[in-house]
Design a protein around this motif. Structure first.
Motif, short mmCIF file in Angstrom:
data_model
loop_
_atom_site.label_atom_id
_atom_site.label_comp_id
_atom_site.label_asym_id
_atom_site.label_seq_id
_atom_site.Cartn_x
_atom_site.Cartn_y
_atom_site.Cartn_z
N ALA A 211 0.81 -1.22 0.00
CA ALA A 211 0.00 0.00 0.00
C ALA A 211 0.84 1.27 0.00
O ALA A 211 0.35 2.33 -0.39
CB ALA A 211 -0.93 0.01 1.22
N THR B 64 -2.47 3.53 6.73
CA THR B 64 -3.50 2.72 6.09
C THR B 64 -4.58 2.35 7.10
O THR B 64 -4.33 2.20 8.29
CB THR B 64 -2.90 1.44 5.47
OG1 THR B 64 -2.21 0.70 6.46
CG2 THR B 64 -1.98 1.78 4.32
N ASN C 260 -8.40 1.36 2.40
CA ASN C 260 -7.86 0.03 2.16
C ASN C 260 -8.90 -0.78 1.41
O ASN C 260 -10.05 -0.83 1.82
CB ASN C 260 -7.53 -0.63 3.50
CG ASN C 260 -6.89 -1.97 3.35
OD1 ASN C 260 -6.94 -2.60 2.30
ND2 ASN C 260 -6.28 -2.44 4.42
#
Length: 100
Positions: free
Chosen positions: A12, A49, A76
């Motif tokens: 991510a 995140t 997410n």
């Protein structure tokens, strides 16, 4: 001058390096906690995140106006709450003046 960084799962955060942000890939909540503690003095904005929302809420309260660092959630794709998306939309709405 304050720095900006992204903390989260490796998959991510890697893309944010291309934008010039410092990235901190993590795997556990303990790693997140240690990194956020170390970042409190030098960082203005820390993107985290949504996976690690629990640790952010418990240990590092979202900062009010005039306090640094600001902690902003990144959506997410695995989470169903979509809280990160809501937060990002609010930030964009404030900055641009309307919703994109």
């Amino acid at each position: 001058m304050y720095k900006m960084a992204v903390v989260g799962e490796p998959w991510a955060v890697w893309g944010f390096a291309a934008l010039g942000l410092l990235i901190y890939p993590v795997h556990t909540e303990k790693e997140v906690q240690d990194i956020l503690k170390a970042m409190q003095e030098d960082y203005g904005i820390i993107f985290v995140t949504e996976t690690f929302l629990k640790i952010v809420e418990e240990k590092f309260q979202f900062r009010g106006a005039g306090r640094f660092p600001k902690i902003c959630l990144i959506p997410n794709h695995k989470q169903r709450r979509q809280l990160g998306r809501t937060v990002i939309r609010g930030v964009v709405r404030k900055a641009v003046g309307f919703e994109i």
